[in-house]
Design a protein around this motif. Structure first.
Motif, PDB file in Angstrom:
ATOM      1  N   LEU A   1       0.840  -1.186   0.000  1.00  0.00           N
ATOM      2  CA  LEU A   1       0.000   0.000   0.000  1.00  0.00           C
ATOM      3  C   LEU A   1       0.880   1.242   0.000  1.00  0.00           C
ATOM      4  O   LEU A   1       1.950   1.254   0.620  1.00  0.00           O
ATOM      5  CB  LEU A   1      -0.912   0.031   1.219  1.00  0.00           C
ATOM      6  N   SER A   2       0.413   2.273  -0.680  1.00  0.00           N
ATOM      7  CA  SER A   2       1.130   3.542  -0.726  1.00  0.00           C
ATOM      8  C   SER A   2       0.279   4.638  -0.093  1.00  0.00           C
ATOM      9  O   SER A   2      -0.949   4.615  -0.188  1.00  0.00           O
ATOM     10  CB  SER A   2       1.433   3.931  -2.169  1.00  0.00           C
ATOM     11  N   CYS A   3       0.960   5.585   0.499  1.00  0.00           N
ATOM     12  CA  CYS A   3       0.303   6.749   1.111  1.00  0.00           C
ATOM     13  C   CYS A   3       1.111   7.973   0.682  1.00  0.00           C
ATOM     14  O   CYS A   3       2.180   8.237   1.238  1.00  0.00           O
ATOM     15  CB  CYS A   3       0.279   6.602   2.623  1.00  0.00           C
ATOM     16  N   ALA A   4       0.597   8.679  -0.304  1.00  0.00           N
ATOM     17  CA  ALA A   4       1.301   9.838  -0.847  1.00  0.00           C
ATOM     18  C   ALA A   4       0.849  11.096  -0.126  1.00  0.00           C
ATOM     19  O   ALA A   4      -0.354  11.402  -0.096  1.00  0.00           O
ATOM     20  CB  ALA A   4       1.043   9.956  -2.339  1.00  0.00           C
TER      21      ALA A   4
ATOM     22  N   ALA B   1      -4.634   0.117  15.186  1.00  0.00           N
ATOM     23  CA  ALA B   1      -3.363   0.589  14.649  1.00  0.00           C
ATOM     24  C   ALA B   1      -2.546  -0.583  14.130  1.00  0.00           C
ATOM     25  O   ALA B   1      -2.483  -1.646  14.753  1.00  0.00           O
ATOM     26  CB  ALA B   1      -2.585   1.336  15.717  1.00  0.00           C
ATOM     27  N   VAL B   2      -1.929  -0.383  12.987  1.00  0.00           N
ATOM     28  CA  VAL B   2      -1.043  -1.381  12.391  1.00  0.00           C
ATOM     29  C   VAL B   2       0.413  -1.033  12.702  1.00  0.00           C
ATOM     30  O   VAL B   2       1.213  -1.905  13.056  1.00  0.00           O
ATOM     31  CB  VAL B   2      -1.252  -1.442  10.871  1.00  0.00           C
TER      32      VAL B   2
ATOM     33  N   ARG C   1       5.683  -9.606   9.620  1.00  0.00           N
ATOM     34  CA  ARG C   1       4.988  -9.809   8.340  1.00  0.00           C
ATOM     35  C   ARG C   1       4.837  -8.493   7.573  1.00  0.00           C
ATOM     36  O   ARG C   1       4.910  -8.478   6.342  1.00  0.00           O
ATOM     37  CB  ARG C   1       3.600 -10.400   8.566  1.00  0.00           C
ATOM     38  N   PHE C   2       4.607  -7.403   8.287  1.00  0.00           N
ATOM     39  CA  PHE C   2       4.392  -6.108   7.661  1.00  0.00           C
ATOM     40  C   PHE C   2       5.613  -5.213   7.908  1.00  0.00           C
ATOM     41  O   PHE C   2       6.231  -5.267   8.979  1.00  0.00           O
ATOM     42  CB  PHE C   2       3.162  -5.409   8.244  1.00  0.00           C
TER      43      PHE C   2
ATOM     44  N   ALA D   1       4.726   7.144   2.053  1.00  0.00           N
ATOM     45  CA  ALA D   1       4.938   6.043   2.980  1.00  0.00           C
ATOM     46  C   ALA D   1       4.345   4.779   2.375  1.00  0.00           C
ATOM     47  O   ALA D   1       3.355   4.840   1.636  1.00  0.00           O
ATOM     48  CB  ALA D   1       4.284   6.344   4.327  1.00  0.00           C
ATOM     49  N   TYR D   2       4.952   3.654   2.706  1.00  0.00           N
ATOM     50  CA  TYR D   2       4.513   2.372   2.165  1.00  0.00           C
ATOM     51  C   TYR D   2       4.236   1.401   3.298  1.00  0.00           C
ATOM     52  O   TYR D   2       4.905   1.419   4.332  1.00  0.00           O
ATOM     53  CB  TYR D   2       5.581   1.769   1.252  1.00  0.00           C
ATOM     54  N   LEU D   3       3.258   0.557   3.069  1.00  0.00           N
ATOM     55  CA  LEU D   3       2.983  -0.563   3.960  1.00  0.00           C
ATOM     56  C   LEU D   3       3.150  -1.837   3.133  1.00  0.00           C
ATOM     57  O   LEU D   3       2.337  -2.127   2.257  1.00  0.00           O
ATOM     58  CB  LEU D   3       1.580  -0.482   4.549  1.00  0.00           C
ATOM     59  N   HIS D   4       4.241  -2.549   3.406  1.00  0.00           N
ATOM     60  CA  HIS D   4       4.522  -3.795   2.711  1.00  0.00           C
ATOM     61  C   HIS D   4       3.936  -4.927   3.557  1.00  0.00           C
ATOM     62  O   HIS D   4       4.333  -5.104   4.718  1.00  0.00           O
ATOM     63  CB  HIS D   4       6.027  -4.002   2.560  1.00  0.00           C
TER      64      HIS D   4
END
Length: 119
Positions: free
Chosen positions: A20-23, A47-48, A67-68, A79-82
Motif C-alpha cells: 500500500l502507498s500513502c502519498a 493501529a497497524v 509480516r508487515f 509512505a509504504y505498507l509492505h
C-alpha cells in the motif's frame, strides 16, 4: 494542511503480498509521523504501525510484526505498507494518517483502501 492519498489495495490469496502507498502533499514539512490503521468488517479500527518522518523509526502492532514493514520514500513524500504472508484476518479497510508536529493525535486521514485476503 497535509493531504494523503492511498493506493494499492485489492484481493490477494492467503500467503500473498501487497504493498500500500500513502502519498503526502501540502505541508509535508509539518509531518511528525505517518500511521497505518485498519478496520476489519464489523470491528473497530486498530493501529497497524507507524513511521517517524524525521528518522524513519518504525513501530508495529504485535499482530503484524515480522509480516508487515513500513517504509518511506523521502523524495516522493510517500509512505509504504509492505504486507507479506497475508492471512484472511488481515482483511480490512486500510487507512494512513498523519500526525503533525506538536500534536499527539493523527489528524489528517487518507480515504482508505480495501484489502481482502481469501483463504
Amino acid at each position: 494542511q497535509v493531504q494523503l492519498v492511498e493506493s494499492g489495495g485489492g484481493l490477494v490469496q492467503a500467503g500473498g503480498s501487497l504493498r500500500l502507498s500513502c502519498a503526502a502533499s501540502g505541508r509535508t514539512d509539518s509531518i511528525y509521523a505517518i500511521g497505518w490503521f485498519r478496520q476489519p468488517p464489523g470491528k473497530e479500527r486498530e493501529a497497524v504501525g507507524n513511521i517517524r518522518w524525521r528518522d524513519s523509526r518504525t513501530v508495529y502492532a504485535d499482530s503484524v510484526k515480522g509480516r508487515f514493514t513500513i517504509s518511506r520514500d523521502n523524495a516522493e513524500n510517500t509512505a509504504y505498507l509492505h504486507m507479506n504472508s497475508l492471512k484472511p484476518e488481515d482483511t480490512a479497510v486500510y487507512s494512513c494518517a498523519a500526525r503533525l508536529n506538536g500534536l499527539y493525535d493523527y489528524t489528517n486521514w487518507g480515504q482508505g483502501t480495501q484489502v481482502t485476503v481469501s483463504s
